[in-house]
Motif scaffolding. Structure first.
Motif, short mmCIF file in Angstrom:
data_model
loop_
_atom_site.label_atom_id
_atom_site.label_comp_id
_atom_site.label_asym_id
_atom_site.label_seq_id
_atom_site.Cartn_x
_atom_site.Cartn_y
_atom_site.Cartn_z
N ASP A 97 0.79 -1.23 0.00
CA ASP A 97 0.00 0.00 0.00
C ASP A 97 0.83 1.28 0.00
N HIS A 98 2.05 1.24 0.54
CA HIS A 98 2.81 2.49 0.72
C HIS A 98 4.25 2.47 0.23
N HIS A 99 4.98 1.40 0.50
CA HIS A 99 6.44 1.46 0.35
C HIS A 99 6.99 0.94 -0.97
N LEU A 100 6.26 0.09 -1.69
CA LEU A 100 6.81 -0.50 -2.90
C LEU A 100 7.12 0.55 -3.96
N ARG A 101 6.20 1.47 -4.18
CA ARG A 101 6.43 2.52 -5.17
C ARG A 101 7.66 3.35 -4.80
N THR A 102 7.76 3.71 -3.51
CA THR A 102 8.91 4.49 -3.04
C THR A 102 10.20 3.71 -3.20
N LEU A 103 10.17 2.42 -2.90
CA LEU A 103 11.36 1.59 -3.04
C LEU A 103 11.81 1.52 -4.50
N LYS A 104 10.87 1.33 -5.42
CA LYS A 104 11.21 1.30 -6.85
C LYS A 104 11.78 2.64 -7.30
N GLU A 105 11.18 3.74 -6.84
CA GLU A 105 11.69 5.07 -7.19
C GLU A 105 13.11 5.26 -6.67
N ALA A 106 13.37 4.80 -5.46
CA ALA A 106 14.71 4.92 -4.88
C ALA A 106 15.72 4.10 -5.68
N VAL A 107 15.36 2.88 -6.06
CA VAL A 107 16.25 2.04 -6.86
C VAL A 107 16.55 2.72 -8.20
N ASP A 108 15.52 3.26 -8.85
CA ASP A 108 15.73 3.95 -10.13
C ASP A 108 16.65 5.16 -9.97
N ALA A 109 16.45 5.93 -8.91
CA ALA A 109 17.29 7.12 -8.66
C ALA A 109 18.74 6.70 -8.42
N VAL A 110 18.95 5.63 -7.68
CA VAL A 110 20.30 5.15 -7.39
C VAL A 110 20.96 4.62 -8.66
N ASN A 111 20.21 3.92 -9.50
CA ASN A 111 20.76 3.45 -10.77
C ASN A 111 21.22 4.63 -11.63
N ARG A 112 20.42 5.66 -11.71
CA ARG A 112 20.79 6.85 -12.49
C ARG A 112 22.05 7.50 -11.92
N GLU A 113 22.12 7.59 -10.59
CA GLU A 113 23.27 8.24 -9.95
C GLU A 113 24.55 7.42 -10.15
N GLU A 114 24.47 6.10 -10.01
CA GLU A 114 25.68 5.31 -10.22
C GLU A 114 26.13 5.40 -11.67
N GLU A 115 25.21 5.35 -12.60
CA GLU A 115 25.58 5.45 -14.01
C GLU A 115 26.23 6.80 -14.32
N ARG A 116 25.68 7.88 -13.76
CA ARG A 116 26.24 9.21 -13.94
C ARG A 116 27.63 9.30 -13.32
N THR A 117 27.78 8.78 -12.11
CA THR A 117 29.07 8.82 -11.41
C THR A 117 30.13 8.03 -12.17
N ARG A 118 29.77 6.86 -12.67
CA ARG A 118 30.72 6.05 -13.45
C ARG A 118 31.18 6.81 -14.69
N ALA A 119 30.23 7.39 -15.43
CA ALA A 119 30.58 8.13 -16.65
C ALA A 119 31.49 9.30 -16.32
N GLU A 120 31.18 10.02 -15.25
CA GLU A 120 32.00 11.15 -14.83
C GLU A 120 33.41 10.68 -14.44
N TYR A 121 33.49 9.61 -13.70
CA TYR A 121 34.79 9.09 -13.26
C TYR A 121 35.63 8.66 -14.46
N VAL A 122 35.03 7.93 -15.39
CA VAL A 122 35.75 7.47 -16.57
C VAL A 122 36.23 8.67 -17.39
N SER A 123 35.40 9.67 -17.52
CA SER A 123 35.78 10.88 -18.26
C SER A 123 36.98 11.57 -17.60
N GLN A 124 36.93 11.72 -16.28
CA GLN A 124 38.04 12.34 -15.55
C GLN A 124 39.31 11.49 -15.66
N LYS A 125 39.16 10.17 -15.57
CA LYS A 125 40.32 9.28 -15.67
C LYS A 125 40.94 9.37 -17.06
N GLU A 126 40.11 9.41 -18.10
CA GLU A 126 40.63 9.52 -19.46
C GLU A 126 41.35 10.85 -19.66
#
Length: 145
Positions: free
Chosen positions: A93-122
């Motif tokens: 009733d309450h937490h599943l939607r929030t949990l999915k949103e949190a997982v999606d936000a974390v996936n976006r952040e890790e992908e962004r961080t990886r791309a930024e790190y690789v760019s800086q390393k290159e």
């Protein structure tokens, strides 16, 4: 490659695959406390990085700030996210939607961080290579006879 462990790839060298919740691990649901609430473990795939695990903890706390929702534990080794104390009805009733949103936000952040790190390393690697070439050119111009 990891210089301390040859053959072991660094976290940014492994292609990112978004984490998805795959379900509730019913046989691992905890024993109810005096309020009738219990821990509810979710499985996820693929295996997440430790960085993802830390981001997930922070993102859940951000979503739950002042909300009085359940706590969370995340284990990338076990591929588990556990909410506690709660019930499956509260999750539905309450937490599943929030949990999915949190997982999606974390996936976006890790992908962004990886791309930024690789760019800086290159960029850093390019600067070091350019410096070596420049030094080599200057040394080649010198006459030591």
């Amino acid at each position: 490659m990891n210089e301390n462990h040859p053959g072991l790839r660094e976290w940014w060298e492994v292609p990112f695959r978004p984490v998805k919740i795959t379900g509730i691990v019913q046989h691992e649901i905890g024993t109810p406390n005096k309020d009738g609430k219990y821990s509810v473990p979710f499985s996820f795939a693929p295996t997440a990085s430790r960085y993802w695990e830390d981001l997930m903890m922070r993102e859940w706390l951000r979503h739950q700030a002042g909300n009085g929702g359940p706590g969370i534990s995340v284990s990338s080794e076990e591929s588990r996210i556990t909410l506690f104390p709660t019930t499956v009805e509260e999750i539905r009733d309450h937490h599943l939607r929030t949990l999915k949103e949190a997982v999606d936000a974390v996936n976006r952040e890790e992908e962004r961080t990886r791309a930024e790190y690789v760019s800086q390393k290159e960029a850093k690697d390019d600067t070091a290579a350019r410096r070596k070439r420049d030094i080599g050119a200057v040394v080649a111009e010198m006459d030591f006879s």
